[in-house]
Scaffold this motif. Structure first.
Motif, PDB file in Angstrom:
ATOM      1  N   SER A  92      50.720  33.595  38.958  1.00 61.79           N
ATOM      2  CA  SER A  92      51.708  34.186  37.855  1.00 61.79           C
ATOM      3  C   SER A  92      51.992  34.708  36.425  1.00 61.79           C
ATOM      4  N   LYS A  93      50.675  34.175  35.977  1.00 60.96           N
ATOM      5  CA  LYS A  93      50.496  34.167  33.943  1.00 60.96           C
ATOM      6  C   LYS A  93      49.815  35.626  33.651  1.00 60.96           C
ATOM      7  N   LEU A  94      48.924  36.045  34.733  1.00 62.36           N
ATOM      8  CA  LEU A  94      48.719  37.225  34.834  1.00 62.36           C
ATOM      9  C   LEU A  94      49.127  38.260  34.435  1.00 62.36           C
ATOM     10  N   LYS A  95      49.942  38.135  33.901  1.00 64.60           N
ATOM     11  CA  LYS A  95      50.410  40.115  33.794  1.00 64.60           C
ATOM     12  C   LYS A  95      50.669  41.719  33.586  1.00 64.60           C
ATOM     13  N   VAL A  96      50.713  42.222  35.044  1.00 61.96           N
ATOM     14  CA  VAL A  96      49.799  43.009  35.376  1.00 61.96           C
ATOM     15  C   VAL A  96      50.579  44.419  34.854  1.00 61.96           C
ATOM     16  N   THR A  97      50.145  45.461  34.290  1.00 58.32           N
ATOM     17  CA  THR A  97      50.211  46.548  33.715  1.00 58.32           C
ATOM     18  C   THR A  97      50.246  47.688  35.192  1.00 58.32           C
ATOM     19  N   SER A  98      48.033  47.357  35.126  1.00 57.55           N
ATOM     20  CA  SER A  98      48.409  48.569  36.537  1.00 57.55           C
ATOM     21  C   SER A  98      47.232  48.274  37.478  1.00 57.55           C
ATOM     22  N   ILE A  99      47.636  48.229  38.921  1.00 55.17           N
ATOM     23  CA  ILE A  99      46.510  47.475  39.570  1.00 55.17           C
ATOM     24  C   ILE A  99      45.886  48.583  40.402  1.00 55.17           C
ATOM     25  N   SER A 100      44.767  47.723  41.255  1.00 56.00           N
ATOM     26  CA  SER A 100      44.147  49.119  41.813  1.00 56.00           C
ATOM     27  C   SER A 100      43.726  48.344  43.148  1.00 56.00           C
ATOM     28  N   SER A 101      43.491  48.339  44.666  1.00 55.51           N
ATOM     29  CA  SER A 101      42.600  47.152  45.170  1.00 55.51           C
ATOM     30  C   SER A 101      41.852  48.673  45.816  1.00 55.51           C
ATOM     31  N   GLY A 102      40.955  47.974  46.408  1.00 49.91           N
ATOM     32  CA  GLY A 102      39.345  48.596  46.775  1.00 49.91           C
ATOM     33  C   GLY A 102      39.240  47.629  48.539  1.00 49.91           C
ATOM     34  N   PHE A 103      38.319  48.463  48.817  1.00 48.56           N
ATOM     35  CA  PHE A 103      37.768  47.711  50.129  1.00 48.56           C
ATOM     36  C   PHE A 103      37.060  45.709  50.719  1.00 48.56           C
ATOM     37  N   HIS A 104      36.716  45.893  48.667  1.00 56.22           N
ATOM     38  CA  HIS A 104      36.017  44.798  48.220  1.00 56.22           C
ATOM     39  C   HIS A 104      36.110  43.974  47.340  1.00 56.22           C
ATOM     40  N   ASN A 105      37.408  44.313  46.267  1.00 53.29           N
ATOM     41  CA  ASN A 105      37.686  43.832  45.040  1.00 53.29           C
ATOM     42  C   ASN A 105      39.262  44.441  44.624  1.00 53.29           C
ATOM     43  N   THR A 106      39.643  43.276  43.720  1.00 51.41           N
ATOM     44  CA  THR A 106      41.484  43.716  43.601  1.00 51.41           C
ATOM     45  C   THR A 106      40.728  44.085  41.701  1.00 51.41           C
ATOM     46  N   CYS A 107      41.419  45.577  40.973  1.00 51.31           N
ATOM     47  CA  CYS A 107      41.092  45.002  39.335  1.00 51.31           C
ATOM     48  C   CYS A 107      42.498  45.755  38.616  1.00 51.31           C
ATOM     49  N   VAL A 108      42.646  44.658  37.969  1.00 53.96           N
ATOM     50  CA  VAL A 108      43.913  44.828  37.040  1.00 53.96           C
ATOM     51  C   VAL A 108      43.825  45.217  35.406  1.00 53.96           C
ATOM     52  N   VAL A 109      44.758  45.420  35.214  1.00 50.70           N
ATOM     53  CA  VAL A 109      45.288  46.150  33.349  1.00 50.70           C
ATOM     54  C   VAL A 109      46.367  44.936  33.247  1.00 50.70           C
ATOM     55  N   ASP A 110      46.107  43.874  31.819  1.00 54.19           N
ATOM     56  CA  ASP A 110      47.078  42.855  31.662  1.00 54.19           C
ATOM     57  C   ASP A 110      47.625  43.506  30.350  1.00 54.19           C
ATOM     58  N   ASN A 111      48.802  43.001  30.505  1.00 52.19           N
ATOM     59  CA  ASN A 111      49.658  43.317  29.348  1.00 52.19           C
ATOM     60  C   ASN A 111      49.325  43.493  27.632  1.00 52.19           C
ATOM     61  N   ARG A 112      47.596  42.944  28.284  1.00 50.19           N
ATOM     62  CA  ARG A 112      47.541  42.778  26.763  1.00 50.19           C
ATOM     63  C   ARG A 112      46.151  44.139  26.416  1.00 50.19           C
ATOM     64  N   GLN A 113      46.300  45.246  27.599  1.00 54.18           N
ATOM     65  CA  GLN A 113      46.012  46.305  27.920  1.00 54.18           C
ATOM     66  C   GLN A 113      43.815  45.729  28.709  1.00 54.18           C
ATOM     67  N   VAL A 114      43.711  44.230  28.970  1.00 53.83           N
ATOM     68  CA  VAL A 114      42.579  43.755  28.552  1.00 53.83           C
ATOM     69  C   VAL A 114      42.641  43.965  30.975  1.00 53.83           C
ATOM     70  N   PRO A 115      41.352  44.804  30.777  1.00 54.30           N
ATOM     71  CA  PRO A 115      41.181  45.253  32.287  1.00 54.30           C
ATOM     72  C   PRO A 115      40.403  43.743  33.364  1.00 54.30           C
ATOM     73  N   TRP A 116      40.903  43.482  34.038  1.00 56.23           N
ATOM     74  CA  TRP A 116      40.292  42.154  35.159  1.00 56.23           C
ATOM     75  C   TRP A 116      39.514  42.480  36.420  1.00 56.23           C
ATOM     76  N   CYS A 117      39.317  42.260  37.463  1.00 55.77           N
ATOM     77  CA  CYS A 117      38.321  42.362  38.174  1.00 55.77           C
ATOM     78  C   CYS A 117      37.740  41.078  38.775  1.00 55.77           C
ATOM     79  N   TRP A 118      38.406  40.465  40.562  1.00 54.43           N
ATOM     80  CA  TRP A 118      37.928  40.321  41.330  1.00 54.43           C
ATOM     81  C   TRP A 118      37.638  40.405  42.903  1.00 54.43           C
ATOM     82  N   GLY A 119      36.496  39.438  43.459  1.00 56.64           N
ATOM     83  CA  GLY A 119      36.385  39.868  44.842  1.00 56.64           C
ATOM     84  C   GLY A 119      34.824  40.101  44.999  1.00 56.64           C
ATOM     85  N   GLY A 120      33.934  41.343  45.164  1.00 51.46           N
ATOM     86  CA  GLY A 120      32.895  41.822  45.982  1.00 51.46           C
ATOM     87  C   GLY A 120      31.955  41.898  44.328  1.00 51.46           C
TER      88      GLY A 120
END
Length: 405
Positions: free
Chosen positions: A295-323
């Motif tokens: 809830s505190k990770l404010k997202v402006t772009s998101i993409s989900s793949g077969f093994h991971n999910t990646c986002v860009v937050d509202n500070r323009q920082v990319p984040w990823c989690w999963g495989g």
């Protein structure tokens, strides 16, 4: 030395140790942006520590440039700031739109001649479709199993062809998640025969899936979903062949298409994901398997793949989690194997505006329109002229993605 003096010294030592402990604990929570050199953070707490709290709604990226990048299993395509389409990677089944087929690898990007596009999306069956500046939907890389391919199987690798399964009297302005939005904001999704079906009378600005399963975000930010049979990736309590409104959700973005999971971002930037969670791609702690509070990770772009999910937050920082292979950046460490669950990682050193991820790699567009990729590079899909895997983002030289329409 007297006992009283000994006690005073002991108290001073204890206070000194306590102060050092507090200083050490404080420095461990300093955001990466304030440290030098910058490095990624591995998240093991319930909330990403560098994610700020913002009560006001965040502006999400729903159009440009996220609709100008797409990634198939073995190829990548990008629309540049002149509306030219560049594709690279494997050319099996004519995925690169060059009018011929082979399994030869073309690591260097190359434009599709004559195509001026406004949006693009690669489907799981090897077909890539784009909307052009004239309002048509054009596709290439059509498999022989597609009965509506351009001609017969001996013409499977013909260059760009107009989509034969959509009405000719309609103009289309966007290819989204395997579906298409026409000039009246109506959503059309393909059935198993490749024929486009209009999904109700709801005006939408994003969506994805097929005529048998998918979701869409309406112009008033409502979330609608449909599915012929129950699946874990669609947030419906029971199947519905027509779009059904999901109550209590005000959506801004949707990530849906070729993966076994789907993510939605609310208008306040909060992400929600459903579906398969084999590699923690839905947002679970890799060690405890507890659900992470996003809830505190404010997202402006998101993409989900077969093994991971990646986002860009509202500070323009990319984040990823999963495989870890293709989803998590491990700096200069060798890429770990596919399917090794990892916790959250970010790339504070980059300023991103949009992200796209597939099963083996991840790419993003930075604030200057540059395109960066990392992960598996077997077919030259990273676009850096090699077939060498990379655990850190590498820049696709000579390519600028438009940041505005």
């Amino acid at each position: 030395m007297k006992g009283r003096d000994m006690r005073i010294i002991a108290i001073k030592i204890a206070r000194l140790l306590a102060a050092l402990f507090v200083i050490g604990g404080f420095s461990a929570t300093i955001p990466i942006a304030a440290a030098a050199p910058k490095e990624q953070t591995e998240i093991t707490e319930s909330v990403p520590p560098t994610a700020p709290v913002h009560e006001a709604p965040v502006k999400v990226v729903g159009d440009i440039p996220s609709q100008r990048i797409t990634m198939g299993h073995e190829h990548t395509c990008v629309i540049d700031d002149h509306n030219d389409v560049w594709c690279w990677g494997s050319n099996s089944f004519g995925k690169l739109g060059r009018g011929y087929a082979s399994d030869e690898v073309f690591p260097q990007k190359q434009a599709i001649q004559g195509l001026k596009a406004t949006s693009i999306f690669a489907k799981s069956n090897g077909k890539t479709c784009a909307t052009d500046t004239g309002g048509s939907v054009v596709c290439w890389g059509i498999q022989a199993t597609d009965k509506y391919a351009a001609g017969a199987t001996d013409k499977i690798n013909a260059p760009v062809q107009k989509h034969a399964g959509l009405p000719e009297d309609k103009k289309f302005k966007r290819a989204v998640g395997g579906c298409f939005i026409d000039s009246d904001d109506m959503l059309w999704c393909e059935n198993k025969q490749g024929i486009g079906q209009r999904m109700g009378d709801i005006k939408v600005h994003s969506g994805g899936g097929s005529s048998s399963e998918g979701c869409a975000v309406s112009l008033d930010h409502s979330l609608y979903c449909w599915e012929e049979k129950s699946t874990s990736r669609i947030p419906l309590e029971e199947p519905s062949k027509t779009p059904k409104k999901i109550e209590g959700m005000t959506a801004a973005l949707i990530s849906s298409g070729t993966s076994d999971n789907m993510c939605v971002v609310e208008t306040d930037g909060t992400p929600h994901c459903w579906g398969r969670d084999m590699f923690n791609e839905l947002g679970h702690d890799a060690k405890t398997r507890n659900k992470i509070d996003l809830s505190k990770l404010k997202v402006t772009s998101i993409s989900s793949g077969f093994h991971n999910t990646c986002v860009v937050d509202n500070r323009q920082v990319p984040w990823c989690w999963g495989g870890t292979f293709g989803g998590i950046v491990d700096e200069n460490k060798p890429l770990r194997g596919l399917g090794v669950p990892a916790n959250y990682k970010n790339l504070e050193v980059f300023d991103a505006v949009a992200v796209a991820t597939q099963d083996y790699r991840t790419c993003f567009v930075d604030t200057q329109g540059a395109f960066w990729c990392w992960g598996r590079n077997k077919d030259g899909t990273l676009g850096n002229g090699t077939t060498t895997d990379s655990a850190v983002p590498v820049k696709v030289e000579g390519l600028t993605v438009a940041l505005t329409p």
